[in-house]
Design a protein around this motif. Structure first.
Motif, PDB file in Angstrom:
ATOM      1  N   HIS A  66     -48.065  40.158   4.474  1.00 35.24           N
ATOM      2  CA  HIS A  66     -47.479  41.258   5.250  1.00 35.24           C
ATOM      3  C   HIS A  66     -48.527  42.034   6.050  1.00 35.24           C
ATOM      4  O   HIS A  66     -48.301  42.361   7.221  1.00 35.24           O
ATOM      5  CB  HIS A  66     -46.714  42.205   4.334  1.00 35.24           C
ATOM      6  CG  HIS A  66     -46.411  43.519   4.976  1.00 35.24           C
ATOM      7  ND1 HIS A  66     -45.352  43.688   5.836  1.00 35.24           N
ATOM      8  CD2 HIS A  66     -47.064  44.709   4.931  1.00 35.24           C
ATOM      9  CE1 HIS A  66     -45.328  44.943   6.283  1.00 35.24           C
ATOM     10  NE2 HIS A  66     -46.366  45.585   5.754  1.00 35.24           N
ATOM     11  N   TYR A  79     -44.607  38.423  13.660  1.00 34.19           N
ATOM     12  CA  TYR A  79     -44.586  38.963  12.292  1.00 34.19           C
ATOM     13  C   TYR A  79     -43.891  37.981  11.358  1.00 34.19           C
ATOM     14  O   TYR A  79     -44.408  37.623  10.297  1.00 34.19           O
ATOM     15  CB  TYR A  79     -43.870  40.325  12.241  1.00 34.19           C
ATOM     16  CG  TYR A  79     -43.709  40.842  10.821  1.00 34.19           C
ATOM     17  CD1 TYR A  79     -42.622  40.463  10.029  1.00 34.19           C
ATOM     18  CD2 TYR A  79     -44.676  41.660  10.238  1.00 34.19           C
ATOM     19  CE1 TYR A  79     -42.488  40.883   8.717  1.00 34.19           C
ATOM     20  CE2 TYR A  79     -44.549  42.089   8.920  1.00 34.19           C
ATOM     21  CZ  TYR A  79     -43.455  41.702   8.168  1.00 34.19           C
ATOM     22  OH  TYR A  79     -43.335  42.114   6.851  1.00 34.19           O
ATOM     23  N   VAL A  80     -42.690  37.540  11.766  1.00 36.17           N
ATOM     24  CA  VAL A  80     -41.888  36.620  10.951  1.00 36.17           C
ATOM     25  C   VAL A  80     -42.645  35.312  10.706  1.00 36.17           C
ATOM     26  O   VAL A  80     -42.610  34.766   9.604  1.00 36.17           O
ATOM     27  CB  VAL A  80     -40.538  36.344  11.660  1.00 36.17           C
ATOM     28  CG1 VAL A  80     -39.782  35.214  11.008  1.00 36.17           C
ATOM     29  CG2 VAL A  80     -39.677  37.602  11.673  1.00 36.17           C
ATOM     30  N   PHE A  88     -48.279  42.496   9.910  1.00 37.14           N
ATOM     31  CA  PHE A  88     -47.994  43.825  10.457  1.00 37.14           C
ATOM     32  C   PHE A  88     -48.846  44.125  11.688  1.00 37.14           C
ATOM     33  O   PHE A  88     -48.397  44.782  12.630  1.00 37.14           O
ATOM     34  CB  PHE A  88     -48.210  44.879   9.365  1.00 37.14           C
ATOM     35  CG  PHE A  88     -47.911  46.276   9.809  1.00 37.14           C
ATOM     36  CD1 PHE A  88     -48.928  47.220   9.938  1.00 37.14           C
ATOM     37  CD2 PHE A  88     -46.613  46.664  10.106  1.00 37.14           C
ATOM     38  CE1 PHE A  88     -48.652  48.514  10.346  1.00 37.14           C
ATOM     39  CE2 PHE A  88     -46.329  47.950  10.520  1.00 37.14           C
ATOM     40  CZ  PHE A  88     -47.346  48.882  10.641  1.00 37.14           C
ATOM     41  N   ARG A 146     -46.149  36.097   8.414  1.00 37.73           N
ATOM     42  CA  ARG A 146     -46.010  36.686   7.065  1.00 37.73           C
ATOM     43  C   ARG A 146     -46.023  35.672   5.919  1.00 37.73           C
ATOM     44  O   ARG A 146     -46.704  35.893   4.924  1.00 37.73           O
ATOM     45  CB  ARG A 146     -44.750  37.564   6.991  1.00 37.73           C
ATOM     46  CG  ARG A 146     -44.668  38.406   5.722  1.00 37.73           C
ATOM     47  CD  ARG A 146     -43.224  38.753   5.388  1.00 37.73           C
ATOM     48  NE  ARG A 146     -42.418  37.560   5.258  1.00 37.73           N
ATOM     49  CZ  ARG A 146     -42.368  36.797   4.157  1.00 37.73           C
ATOM     50  NH1 ARG A 146     -43.069  37.115   3.094  1.00 37.73           N
ATOM     51  NH2 ARG A 146     -41.607  35.728   4.163  1.00 37.73           N
ATOM     52  N   PRO A 147     -45.272  34.545   6.007  1.00 38.35           N
ATOM     53  CA  PRO A 147     -45.262  33.625   4.856  1.00 38.35           C
ATOM     54  C   PRO A 147     -46.636  33.031   4.562  1.00 38.35           C
ATOM     55  O   PRO A 147     -46.899  32.623   3.436  1.00 38.35           O
ATOM     56  CB  PRO A 147     -44.290  32.512   5.279  1.00 38.35           C
ATOM     57  CG  PRO A 147     -43.480  33.086   6.391  1.00 38.35           C
ATOM     58  CD  PRO A 147     -44.366  34.065   7.075  1.00 38.35           C
ATOM     59  N   PHE A 182     -39.062  28.679  12.637  1.00 34.94           N
ATOM     60  CA  PHE A 182     -38.621  28.106  13.908  1.00 34.94           C
ATOM     61  C   PHE A 182     -37.181  28.495  14.196  1.00 34.94           C
ATOM     62  O   PHE A 182     -36.829  28.834  15.320  1.00 34.94           O
ATOM     63  CB  PHE A 182     -38.760  26.574  13.890  1.00 34.94           C
ATOM     64  CG  PHE A 182     -38.271  25.953  15.154  1.00 34.94           C
ATOM     65  CD1 PHE A 182     -36.986  25.414  15.231  1.00 34.94           C
ATOM     66  CD2 PHE A 182     -39.062  25.957  16.294  1.00 34.94           C
ATOM     67  CE1 PHE A 182     -36.506  24.882  16.424  1.00 34.94           C
ATOM     68  CE2 PHE A 182     -38.593  25.426  17.494  1.00 34.94           C
ATOM     69  CZ  PHE A 182     -37.313  24.886  17.544  1.00 34.94           C
ATOM     70  N   ALA A 200     -37.579  27.571   8.792  1.00 35.17           N
ATOM     71  CA  ALA A 200     -36.869  28.844   8.897  1.00 35.17           C
ATOM     72  C   ALA A 200     -37.491  29.726   9.981  1.00 35.17           C
ATOM     73  O   ALA A 200     -36.773  30.385  10.740  1.00 35.17           O
ATOM     74  CB  ALA A 200     -36.871  29.562   7.565  1.00 35.17           C
ATOM     75  N   SER A 240     -35.566  31.141  13.246  1.00 35.37           N
ATOM     76  CA  SER A 240     -35.503  32.541  13.681  1.00 35.37           C
ATOM     77  C   SER A 240     -35.794  32.632  15.172  1.00 35.37           C
ATOM     78  O   SER A 240     -35.112  33.338  15.908  1.00 35.37           O
ATOM     79  CB  SER A 240     -36.530  33.396  12.944  1.00 35.37           C
ATOM     80  OG  SER A 240     -36.321  33.349  11.563  1.00 35.37           O
ATOM     81  N   LEU A 244     -47.438  43.400  15.166  1.00 35.47           N
ATOM     82  CA  LEU A 244     -46.438  44.265  15.784  1.00 35.47           C
ATOM     83  C   LEU A 244     -47.033  45.178  16.838  1.00 35.47           C
ATOM     84  O   LEU A 244     -46.328  45.651  17.729  1.00 35.47           O
ATOM     85  CB  LEU A 244     -45.720  45.104  14.714  1.00 35.47           C
ATOM     86  CG  LEU A 244     -44.882  44.309  13.704  1.00 35.47           C
ATOM     87  CD1 LEU A 244     -44.298  45.248  12.654  1.00 35.47           C
ATOM     88  CD2 LEU A 244     -43.776  43.552  14.404  1.00 35.47           C
ATOM     89  N   GLU A 253     -42.471  40.837  17.132  1.00 38.27           N
ATOM     90  CA  GLU A 253     -41.660  40.747  15.908  1.00 38.27           C
ATOM     91  C   GLU A 253     -41.559  39.318  15.407  1.00 38.27           C
ATOM     92  O   GLU A 253     -41.582  39.073  14.200  1.00 38.27           O
ATOM     93  CB  GLU A 253     -40.261  41.342  16.135  1.00 38.27           C
ATOM     94  CG  GLU A 253     -40.270  42.861  16.189  1.00 38.27           C
ATOM     95  CD  GLU A 253     -38.921  43.503  15.855  1.00 38.27           C
ATOM     96  OE1 GLU A 253     -38.863  44.738  15.852  1.00 38.27           O
ATOM     97  OE2 GLU A 253     -37.944  42.771  15.600  1.00 38.27           O
ATOM     98  N   LEU A 254     -41.409  38.365  16.335  1.00 36.04           N
ATOM     99  CA  LEU A 254     -41.313  36.965  15.912  1.00 36.04           C
ATOM    100  C   LEU A 254     -42.650  36.488  15.353  1.00 36.04           C
ATOM    101  O   LEU A 254     -42.681  35.653  14.444  1.00 36.04           O
ATOM    102  CB  LEU A 254     -40.818  36.080  17.053  1.00 36.04           C
ATOM    103  CG  LEU A 254     -39.341  36.309  17.403  1.00 36.04           C
ATOM    104  CD1 LEU A 254     -38.958  35.539  18.667  1.00 36.04           C
ATOM    105  CD2 LEU A 254     -38.424  35.905  16.254  1.00 36.04           C
TER     106      LEU A 254
END
Lengths: 212, 242
Positions: A197, A188-189, A201, A192-193, A161, A159, A163, A204, A185-186
């Protein structure tokens, strides 16, 4: 490959190949592979048909070689960046910026690679698939950061990848910002998992690495 | 019209002995006999359009948009080329009509499955479950939307982009549930949707719809976890299964 070898018009072999590849990509993107003619390709590259034949057996061969060489070049840059760092997170960020640089410097190669997914034959699909899986593996390495690496499936990396890939495809059609602007931002995505968070964060507000 | 065969006629199958004359159907059963009541011209036309779209979905999904021709579609729909052009001006128009129909009907179905008084996380989870059901039930339609639409020209891509954009507010609604709302990046929802699309595309391309028991939690992890934590997401999943 002898780069000093003189091709036509005094160009080296490598330069000839690059010219043919660039012309080929341009024509395929403008009009589709079916419309590409040898004559037009050579004309655009400023080379003779004899020069083409020296490098490629056919237009299909040109397609495959261009596609594979672009993929290898991208791979080497991104994997090299990843491996240059000590941690997964640092490696991922370095890889992301390397990929962004590639997109900024060779947008046609990226566009060509993306469209190849839909039009290319089986062999190109396999090459592509292998490359995509390597990218997913790289992200999936984040599971090593978890207390229990089995608590998260590979689907999380897929997921992430996805994004990134969808962002690339979207930006190829309407690029308003440089690719590197999307990295925080990418990241961050992506982070995070695996790291949560709070750590994600931080991504960013991290600046891009010092220019080259 | 040839006369109906009787047990004495050469067209009869073998030598059957049954009463040749049958008493007429009772009035209740005879009220709407096939062929007796003609469909209006509009209804016939609508039926034909539907049939073409249904056949086209199969062809587009199996051959891919670029390789599909109008001839392929008319062959699959068992109609003449003239009948195709009575409804659609081109392959692209047919594709777009099929695409819009699938999206509209899917939206209806997903909305029908929404819990009336559910929280936003419950609604999102129900929508994801409904989407997985739709993909399992109609794999060809799913393929058309999730794989082919992105390569079927600028207008299809515009519909695609609009569909994604329309889903962003649904996900943004999850921010209200998150104590981290202020810190979530602006592009999170778009990125999440991109991830979901890829996730579903890969499964469709590999031909594995997957066990919903396994796939729904994976989707929940991708879509809902950025807003709720792992325990809350797990609780949401188990209360749904209950």
């Amino acid at each position: 490959m002898s780069e000093a070898a003189a091709g036509e018009n005094g160009r080296g072999e490598a330069a000839e190949r690059a010219a043919l590849a660039a012309a080929f990509r341009g024509l395929v993107l403008e009009r589709g592979f079916e419309s590409v003619s040898l004559a037009e390709l050579c004309d655009r590259a400023g080379l003779s048909e004899a020069a083409f034949v020296h490098h490629y057996q056919s237009l299909e061969d040109c397609y495959m070689q261009t596609f594979e060489e672009d993929a290898e070049r991208f791979d080497a840059l991104v994997m090299g960046a990843y491996e240059s760092q000590a941690s997964w997170r640092e490696g991922l960020r370095a890889a992301a910026y390397a990929a962004a640089r590639f997109m900024e410097e060779e947008p046609e190669a990226v566009r060509f690679g993306v469209t190849a997914m839909f039009t290319a034959g089986e062999r190109a699909q396999l090459v592509r698939e292998a490359q995509l899986q390597r990218m997913v593996d790289l992200i999936d390495g984040g599971r090593g950061e978890l207390e229990d690496p089995d608590s998260l499936g590979r689907s999380a990396a897929e997921a992430v990848f996805g994004s990134i890939y969808q962002a690339v495809v979207r930006e190829l059609s309407n690029s308003t910002r440089p690719a590197s602007a999307f990295v925080p931002e990418l990241m961050y995505v992506a982070v995070r998992p695996y790291l949560g968070h709070a750590v994600a964060f931080e991504e960013l507000t991290l600046p891009a690495p010092a220019g080259d | 019209m040839p006369a109906a065969p009787t047990s004495n006629s050469p067209n009869c199958l073998g030598s059957l002995s049954y009463p040749v004359s049958m008493s007429p159907l009772p009035a209740a059963l005879a009220s709407d006999p096939v062929g007796r009541q003609r469909l209006s011209r509009e209804e016939l036309s609508e039926h034909q359009r539907e049939r073409i779209i249904e056949a086209a979905i199969g062809v587009f999904a199996k051959r891919g948009y670029t390789a599909t021709t109008v001839d392929h579609i008319v062959a699959a729909a068992k109609i003449g080329v003239g009948s195709f052009y009575a409804h659609f001006s081109s392959r692209e128009e047919c594709f777009l009509a099929a695409y819009e129909q699938i999206v509209a009907r899917s939206r209806e179905q997903i909305e029908a499955g929404q819990p009336e008084d559910g929280s936003q996380p419950e609604k999102v989870l129900a929508a994801l479950a409904a989407l997985l059901d739709l993909i399992a039930a109609q794999p060809l339609a799913a393929r058309l939307v999730l794989v082919e639409a992105q390569t079927a020209g600028a207008r299809a891509l515009a519909i695609w982009e609009a569909s994604i954009a329309a889903l962003v507010p649904e996900l943004r609604g999850l921010r209200a549930e998150s104590p981290l709302a202020q810190e979530l990046p602006e592009g999170l929802e778009v990125a999440t949707l991109g991830g979901v699309v890829w996730f579903l595309q890969q499964r469709i391309l590999r031909g594995e719809a997957g066990d919903p028991e396994v796939v729904l939690p994976e989707l929940a992890e991708i879509v809902i976890e950025p807003y709720l934590d792992r325990e809350q997401t797990a609780a949401l999943l188990s209360s749904r299964a209950a």
